[in-house]
Structure formats: C-alpha cells, structure tokens
Enzyme design. Structure first.
Site, PDB file in Angstrom:
ATOM      1  NE  ARG A 128      36.536  36.078  48.497  1.00 60.13           N
ATOM      2  CZ  ARG A 128      35.827  37.135  48.858  1.00 60.13           C
ATOM      3  NH1 ARG A 128      36.372  38.084  49.595  1.00 60.13           N
ATOM      4  NH2 ARG A 128      34.575  37.258  48.513  1.00 60.13           N
ATOM      5  CB  THR A 132      36.703  30.986  56.372  1.00 58.49           C
ATOM      6  OG1 THR A 132      37.423  30.650  55.167  1.00 58.49           O
ATOM      7  CG2 THR A 132      36.260  29.703  57.058  1.00 58.49           C
ATOM      8  CG  ASP A 224      32.949  35.493  41.254  1.00 57.82           C
ATOM      9  OD1 ASP A 224      33.858  35.456  40.399  1.00 57.82           O
ATOM     10  OD2 ASP A 224      32.940  34.765  42.257  1.00 57.82           O
ATOM     11  CG  ASP A 227      31.580  33.007  38.673  1.00 56.10           C
ATOM     12  OD1 ASP A 227      32.344  32.078  38.345  1.00 56.10           O
ATOM     13  OD2 ASP A 227      30.905  33.000  39.711  1.00 56.10           O
TER      14      ASP A 227
HETATM   15  C1  PRP Z   1      38.403  36.645  43.777  1.00 56.99           C
HETATM   16  C2  PRP Z   1      39.279  37.725  43.196  1.00 56.99           C
HETATM   17  C3  PRP Z   1      40.445  37.745  44.129  1.00 56.99           C
HETATM   18  C4  PRP Z   1      39.805  37.449  45.462  1.00 56.99           C
HETATM   19  C5  PRP Z   1      39.676  38.740  46.213  1.00 56.99           C
HETATM   20  O1  PRP Z   1      38.852  35.408  43.439  1.00 56.99           O
HETATM   21  O2  PRP Z   1      39.626  37.494  41.865  1.00 56.99           O
HETATM   22  O3  PRP Z   1      41.441  36.781  43.829  1.00 56.99           O
HETATM   23  O4  PRP Z   1      38.517  36.894  45.174  1.00 56.99           O
HETATM   24  O5  PRP Z   1      39.200  38.505  47.483  1.00 56.99           O
HETATM   25  P1  PRP Z   1      40.068  38.744  48.778  1.00 56.99           P
HETATM   26  O6  PRP Z   1      40.742  40.068  48.613  1.00 56.99           O
HETATM   27  O7  PRP Z   1      39.035  38.754  49.865  1.00 56.99           O
HETATM   28  O8  PRP Z   1      41.036  37.614  48.946  1.00 56.99           O
HETATM   29  P2  PRP Z   1      38.048  34.059  43.775  1.00 56.99           P
HETATM   30  O9  PRP Z   1      38.487  33.512  45.103  1.00 56.99           O
HETATM   31  O10 PRP Z   1      36.580  34.314  43.632  1.00 56.99           O
HETATM   32  O11 PRP Z   1      38.578  33.062  42.697  1.00 56.99           O
HETATM   33  P3  PRP Z   1      38.375  33.086  41.100  1.00 56.99           P
HETATM   34  O12 PRP Z   1      39.185  34.246  40.567  1.00 56.99           O
HETATM   35  O13 PRP Z   1      38.924  31.771  40.688  1.00 56.99           O
HETATM   36  O14 PRP Z   1      36.911  33.236  40.804  1.00 56.99           O
HETATM   37  N1  URA Z   2      35.946  38.583  44.534  1.00 58.33           N
HETATM   38  C1  URA Z   2      35.215  39.075  43.516  1.00 58.33           C
HETATM   39  O1  URA Z   2      35.312  38.604  42.374  1.00 58.33           O
HETATM   40  N2  URA Z   2      34.367  40.090  43.786  1.00 58.33           N
HETATM   41  C2  URA Z   2      34.257  40.625  45.006  1.00 58.33           C
HETATM   42  O2  URA Z   2      33.459  41.578  45.190  1.00 58.33           O
HETATM   43  C3  URA Z   2      35.027  40.093  46.055  1.00 58.33           C
HETATM   44  C4  URA Z   2      35.866  39.084  45.786  1.00 58.33           C
END
Ligand code: PRP
Ligand code: URA
Length: 233
Positions: A128, A132, A224, A227
C-alpha cells in the site's frame, strides 16, 4: 485494566450493530468462536513478540480453515481397516490453491497447508502506498490450471479492501473462478468494498473491527501485520 477516568475504546464485538449490516450476505462469514476470539486478543497485544505472533496467526488460520473448507467436495473411497473393508469419504481431487498476498498473507500459508498438504501455492505481491493508501502490485505467480482449483486467498488484514480487490482481479483475469478470501481482522469499510467488488466470492473474517483511522489502519486492529510477522519494525 481500565484506567481511572478514561474509558477503554470499545471493540466492535461480533453481535453489535455493524455485524447486522453484513449478516444478510450469505457469502460473508464472521467468526465468533471463543478460541479464535481469544487468540485474536493475544495477537492485538503490542507486547506479543514475533515468535508468538507467528504461532498465533498459524493457529487462528487452522481454526478458521476448518470452517472455511467445510464445503470441499468428497467422494467415497474403498479402504481396508484392520477389521473389514468399507467405503469411506475422502477429499475429491487435489485441486486447491492457496494464494497469500505478500507479505503478511504468507503468515497464514502454513496453517492452511497443514489442512491441505497437497495444495499448490501461488503468490501475489502487493504493497500500500503510505500516502494514498492505494495498492501497488509487484508480483503474481499462480499455479497451473488455476481455473479448475478452489482458490483460498489469504491476508490477515482487510483495511480499505484495495489490496484484496486487486489481488482477486488478478486471479480472475487469469481464469480463477472458485475463490475464498480469508482474513483475521477486517474493517467494515474494507469488508463492504470487497463484497461489492466481488459478490461471487466467499469471505471469512476472524473479527470485524470498529473502523479505519486517518492513515487507513484498522482500529483497534493489531498494527502492521507484515512488520509484526517478520519482525521488520
Ligand atoms: C497490508 C496488509 C494488506 C493490506 C491491507 O499490507 O497485509 O495486504 O495492507 O490494506 P488494504 O485493505 O487497505 O489494501 P502492506 O501494504 O502493509 O504490505 P506488507 O504485507 O508487505 O507489509
Ligand atoms: N495493514 C496492516 O497491516 N494493518 C492495518 O491496520 C491496515 C493495513
């Protein structure tokens, strides 16, 4: 413990008003099993470390998977027990695909593989944009004959829904038809958006939380997920 003079922020508990917005949709399953709820509470705790966090994600996925896979087709097979021959059900075919959305969805793969050890595994890379909150894709590799498989897409967090919606678009563009999406925590905003964009898929939610904050994080959520699973912060 509740601090004096300060009300604890209430969770949207399963059974609350928000739940009723989704209860009429036959393709949305929101869990209320005490074991799942207990383990999600442990996940939320900021003091839960990486090893425990991974273990909990794995256990919750197995518990949710047990229910999410209850419509898998079976066929009768002949088997010889130490007592006699009998006809007994076994899974029909081995056509399943688990598709984690990278990174955090990876944490749910082992739990599902314990239930479906012969499933093939695909990967969809999405992140994400911090400003945005829109998803960007960077990888997509799916198992062969995807059109014939039951596909289980995993991501612990459904926030705005953007990542899940795009990931499922990719799968459909490549021929995927029978799709289930499993998340551990969902925001009402994301659940609504996903169900609207893909009304044909089944959506399994461990807990429906209250709302998104201005940074599009789920409240109360667990922070997160990527993380916390990979120890990158
Ligand atoms: C997080 C999570 C989802 C997304 C959810 O991933 O694991 O994939 O955000 O958010 P959304 O419903 O608003 O799209 P992130 O983009 O943080 O990537 P990561 O898993 O690599 O940390
Ligand atoms: N992605 C995450 O990992 N946590 C949130 O709360 C939203 C998006």
């Amino acid at each position: 413990m509740q601090k004096e003079g300060k009300a604890l922020k209430r969770l949207t508990r399963n059974g609350d008003r928000l739940m009723s917005d989704f209860s009429k949709n036959k393709n949305i399953f929101i869990f209320d099993h005490p074991l799942i709820q207990h383990k999600i509470t442990c996940l939320r705790d900021r003091s839960t470390g990486t090893a425990e966090f991974r273990k909990l994600i794995n256990e919750i996925t197995m518990l949710m998977g047990y229910e999410a896979l209850k419509d898998l087709a079976v066929e009768d097979a002949e088997v010889e027990t130490p007592i006699e021959k009998c006809s007994s059900p076994r899974l029909k075919g081995k056509k399943q695909a688990i598709v984690p959305i990278l990174r955090a969805g990876l944490g749910m793969t082992d739990g599902l593989l314990s239930l479906l050890p012969t499933a093939k595994v695909g990967h969809i890379g999405m992140y994400r944009d911090e400003e945005t909150h829109k998803p960007h894709s960077y990888y997509c590799k799916l198992p062969k004959a995807i059109e014939k498989r039951i596909i289980i897409v995993t991501d612990p967090m459904l926030a705005t829904g953007g990542s899940a919606i795009d990931a499922i678009n990719f799968i459909k563009e490549r021929g995927g038809k029978k799709i289930k999406f499993m998340c551990i925590i969902a925001a009402p905003e994301g659940l609504k958006a996903l169900a609207k964009a893909h009304p044909d898929i089944q959506i399994y939610v461990g807990h429906l939380d209250r709302q998104l904050n201005k940074d599009a994080y789920i409240c109360p959520g667990l922070g997160d997920a990527g993380d916390r699973i990979f120890g990158t912060k």
